[in-house]
Scaffold this active site. Structure first.
Site, PDB file in Angstrom:
ATOM      1  N   ARG A   3       0.828  -1.203   0.000  1.00 35.26           N
ATOM      2  CA  ARG A   3       0.000   0.000   0.000  1.00 35.26           C
ATOM      3  C   ARG A   3       0.868   1.262   0.000  1.00 35.26           C
ATOM      4  NH1 ARG A   3      -3.115   2.056   5.254  1.00 35.26           N
ATOM      5  NH2 ARG A   3      -0.934   2.324   5.787  1.00 35.26           N
ATOM      6  N   ASN A  10       2.216   6.549  -6.907  1.00 30.05           N
ATOM      7  CA  ASN A  10       1.122   7.254  -7.583  1.00 30.05           C
ATOM      8  C   ASN A  10       1.044   8.725  -7.164  1.00 30.05           C
ATOM      9  OD1 ASN A  10       0.674   4.862  -8.796  1.00 30.05           O
ATOM     10  ND2 ASN A  10      -1.436   4.599  -8.140  1.00 30.05           N
ATOM     11  N   VAL A  33      -8.493  10.352 -10.858  1.00 29.06           N
ATOM     12  CA  VAL A  33      -8.994   8.988 -11.067  1.00 29.06           C
ATOM     13  C   VAL A  33      -8.060   7.958 -10.433  1.00 29.06           C
ATOM     14  CG1 VAL A  33      -9.631   7.280 -12.851  1.00 29.06           C
ATOM     15  CG2 VAL A  33     -10.167   9.688 -13.216  1.00 29.06           C
ATOM     16  N   SER A  34      -6.782   8.324 -10.274  1.00 36.41           N
ATOM     17  CA  SER A  34      -5.776   7.371  -9.793  1.00 36.41           C
ATOM     18  C   SER A  34      -6.090   6.850  -8.391  1.00 36.41           C
ATOM     19  CB  SER A  34      -4.394   8.039  -9.759  1.00 36.41           C
ATOM     20  OG  SER A  34      -4.112   8.621 -10.995  1.00 36.41           O
ATOM     21  N   ASN A  35      -5.702   5.630  -8.146  1.00 40.43           N
ATOM     22  CA  ASN A  35      -5.885   5.005  -6.829  1.00 40.43           C
ATOM     23  C   ASN A  35      -4.624   5.087  -5.975  1.00 40.43           C
ATOM     24  OD1 ASN A  35      -8.561   3.999  -6.610  1.00 40.43           O
ATOM     25  ND2 ASN A  35      -8.111   2.537  -8.240  1.00 40.43           N
ATOM     26  N   ARG A  66     -21.689  -0.168 -10.833  1.00 36.58           N
ATOM     27  CA  ARG A  66     -21.575  -1.602 -10.512  1.00 36.58           C
ATOM     28  C   ARG A  66     -22.777  -2.054  -9.683  1.00 36.58           C
ATOM     29  NH1 ARG A  66     -15.187  -1.117  -9.099  1.00 36.58           N
ATOM     30  NH2 ARG A  66     -14.433  -1.433 -11.216  1.00 36.58           N
ATOM     31  N   HIS A  90     -13.604   4.961  -1.593  1.00 38.17           N
ATOM     32  CA  HIS A  90     -13.619   4.056  -2.741  1.00 38.17           C
ATOM     33  C   HIS A  90     -12.936   2.767  -2.301  1.00 38.17           C
ATOM     34  CE1 HIS A  90     -13.546   2.703  -6.813  1.00 38.17           C
ATOM     35  NE2 HIS A  90     -12.252   2.848  -6.981  1.00 38.17           N
TER      36      HIS A  90
HETATM   37  N1  LIG Z   1     -11.285   5.892  -9.557  1.00 40.35           N
HETATM   38  C1  LIG Z   1     -11.668   4.718 -10.014  1.00 40.35           C
HETATM   39  O1  LIG Z   1     -12.838   4.341  -9.863  1.00 40.35           O
HETATM   40  C2  LIG Z   1     -10.680   3.844 -10.743  1.00 40.35           C
HETATM   41  C3  LIG Z   1     -11.105   2.719 -11.461  1.00 40.35           C
HETATM   42  C4  LIG Z   1     -10.163   1.959 -12.129  1.00 40.35           C
HETATM   43  C5  LIG Z   1      -8.822   2.306 -12.075  1.00 40.35           C
HETATM   44  N2  LIG Z   1      -8.427   3.385 -11.362  1.00 40.35           N
HETATM   45  C6  LIG Z   1      -7.027   3.827 -11.275  1.00 40.35           C
HETATM   46  O2  LIG Z   1      -6.686   4.527 -12.464  1.00 40.35           O
HETATM   47  C7  LIG Z   1      -5.256   4.525 -12.597  1.00 40.35           C
HETATM   48  C8  LIG Z   1      -4.876   4.186 -13.996  1.00 40.35           C
HETATM   49  O3  LIG Z   1      -5.214   2.836 -14.273  1.00 40.35           O
HETATM   50  P1  LIG Z   1      -4.840   2.174 -15.670  1.00 40.35           P
HETATM   51  O4  LIG Z   1      -5.271   0.758 -15.624  1.00 40.35           O
HETATM   52  O5  LIG Z   1      -5.321   3.069 -16.769  1.00 40.35           O
HETATM   53  O6  LIG Z   1      -3.253   2.204 -15.582  1.00 40.35           O
HETATM   54  P2  LIG Z   1      -2.245   2.056 -16.775  1.00 40.35           P
HETATM   55  O7  LIG Z   1      -0.958   1.573 -16.156  1.00 40.35           O
HETATM   56  O8  LIG Z   1      -2.845   1.277 -17.919  1.00 40.35           O
HETATM   57  O9  LIG Z   1      -2.083   3.529 -17.304  1.00 40.35           O
HETATM   58  C9  LIG Z   1      -1.397   4.512 -16.569  1.00 40.35           C
HETATM   59  C10 LIG Z   1      -0.924   5.563 -17.545  1.00 40.35           C
HETATM   60  O10 LIG Z   1      -0.262   6.605 -16.817  1.00 40.35           O
HETATM   61  C11 LIG Z   1       0.871   7.023 -17.583  1.00 40.35           C
HETATM   62  N3  LIG Z   1       1.839   7.674 -16.718  1.00 40.35           N
HETATM   63  C12 LIG Z   1       2.715   7.101 -15.875  1.00 40.35           C
HETATM   64  N4  LIG Z   1       3.471   8.031 -15.272  1.00 40.35           N
HETATM   65  C13 LIG Z   1       3.076   9.222 -15.752  1.00 40.35           C
HETATM   66  C14 LIG Z   1       3.487  10.562 -15.528  1.00 40.35           C
HETATM   67  N5  LIG Z   1       4.471  10.852 -14.653  1.00 40.35           N
HETATM   68  N6  LIG Z   1       2.862  11.541 -16.190  1.00 40.35           N
HETATM   69  C15 LIG Z   1       1.868  11.266 -17.044  1.00 40.35           C
HETATM   70  N7  LIG Z   1       1.425  10.020 -17.303  1.00 40.35           N
HETATM   71  C16 LIG Z   1       2.020   9.012 -16.667  1.00 40.35           C
HETATM   72  C17 LIG Z   1       1.385   5.738 -18.199  1.00 40.35           C
HETATM   73  O11 LIG Z   1       2.177   6.014 -19.318  1.00 40.35           O
HETATM   74  C18 LIG Z   1       0.084   5.019 -18.566  1.00 40.35           C
HETATM   75  O12 LIG Z   1      -0.344   5.383 -19.855  1.00 40.35           O
HETATM   76  C19 LIG Z   1      -4.744   3.519 -11.569  1.00 40.35           C
HETATM   77  O13 LIG Z   1      -4.279   4.223 -10.435  1.00 40.35           O
HETATM   78  C20 LIG Z   1      -6.003   2.722 -11.222  1.00 40.35           C
HETATM   79  O14 LIG Z   1      -5.927   2.127  -9.951  1.00 40.35           O
HETATM   80  C21 LIG Z   1      -9.340   4.161 -10.706  1.00 40.35           C
END
Ligand SMILES: NC(=O)c1ccc[n+]([C@@H]2O[C@H](COP(=O)([O-])OP(=O)(O)OC[C@H]3O[C@@H](n4cnc5c(N)ncnc54)[C@H](O)[C@@H]3O)[C@@H](O)[C@H]2O)c1
Length: 225
Positions: A3, A10, A33-35, A66, A90
């Protein structure tokens, strides 16, 4: 990834992206959106130094989608007819509100028994994990579609009501925490934070959820990022 590693990795990305946004836009509205979502929203909020109405997170629409999908499947109805709101963090401390769930205007509690409803609530809480097990990722169509709905509500000044992760400053008796509550979204960002009249049980769930989020916010603060 542990964690703490997830938070650190992130948060560094979220903070650097937030700084870049500020470089290029004088008055941005930032949707995180990021986790881990609630804490990444906190990180972006702190880094941006913008009002709470301009920095918020997407999770509630996805979690609600969902919940609506699972309910629709169980009731053999269209998810389009299900209106629902989920609050809280979340993850497994999210707070579904069956009292505020209706199917074409009919309270859901009149259509499904308590045991089936709570099984659906539990499945919703672990919906992200279910998807990861099936597909190896939790990010597929729905998170993008949910974020797009929020953007559309802002760009088109629609005043739509969605559950979003926001910085609370007294709402629901909570301060300096980030949890999902229903908000109105329009061209200024959040135009209203809606305070539902929660009963004692619902309020306790929301406060418990906030305690869980706060403990992760403390971990982030301790990292000094
Ligand atoms: N809020 C929600 O409900 C929800 C749902 C699903 C996923 N997520 C989260 O969304 C995030 C993205 O998931 P994903 O599956 O698309 O991941 P992914 O690994 O497919 O994509 C991440 C993207 O971020 C880019 N990236 C990395 N470092 C960067 C930087 N410094 N500057 C700009 N871009 C950068 C990468 O090149 C990649 O394209 C994760 O943290 C995931 O947990 C959130």
């Amino acid at each position: 990834m542990s964690r703490d590693d997830l938070i650190s990795t992130n948060a560094k990305i979220v903070n650097s992206v937030t700084r870049s946004i500020l470089e290029h836009s004088k008055s941005p509205i930032i949707i995180v959106v990021s986790n881990p979502l609630d804490v990444m929203t906190y990180a972006a909020f702190k880094t941006a130094g913008l009002p709470a109405t301009k920095v918020f997170g997407m999770a509630g629409i996805l979690d609600t989608a969902r919940y609506r999908a699972f309910l629709a499947e169980a009731l053999q109805v269209s998810p389009k007819d299900i209106q629902a709101v989920l609050m809280g963090g979340h993850g497994d401390t999210m707070v579904p509100l069956p009292r505020y769930t209706t199917v074409a205007g009919i309270p859901v509690t009149e259509l499904i028994d308590e045991a089936r409803l709570s099984a659906i609530v539990e499945r919703t809480k672990s919906g992200g994990g279910e998807l990861v097990n099936l597909m190896g990722t939790s990010a597929w169509y729905a998170p993008g579609a949910a974020a797009a709905q929020m953007v559309e509500a802002i760009v088109k000044d629609e005043n739509r009501i969605f559950p979003c992760c926001v910085n609370l400053s007294g709402q629901y008796g909570l301060h300096d925490t980030f949890v999902g509550i229903p908000v109105k979204l329009g061209k200024a960002g959040i135009t209203e934070m809606i305070e539902l009249k929660l009963n004692a049980d619902e309020m306790k769930l929301l406060h418990d959820s906030s305690v869980a989020v706060k403990s992760v916010m403390d971990v982030y603060d301790g990292m000094g990022l």
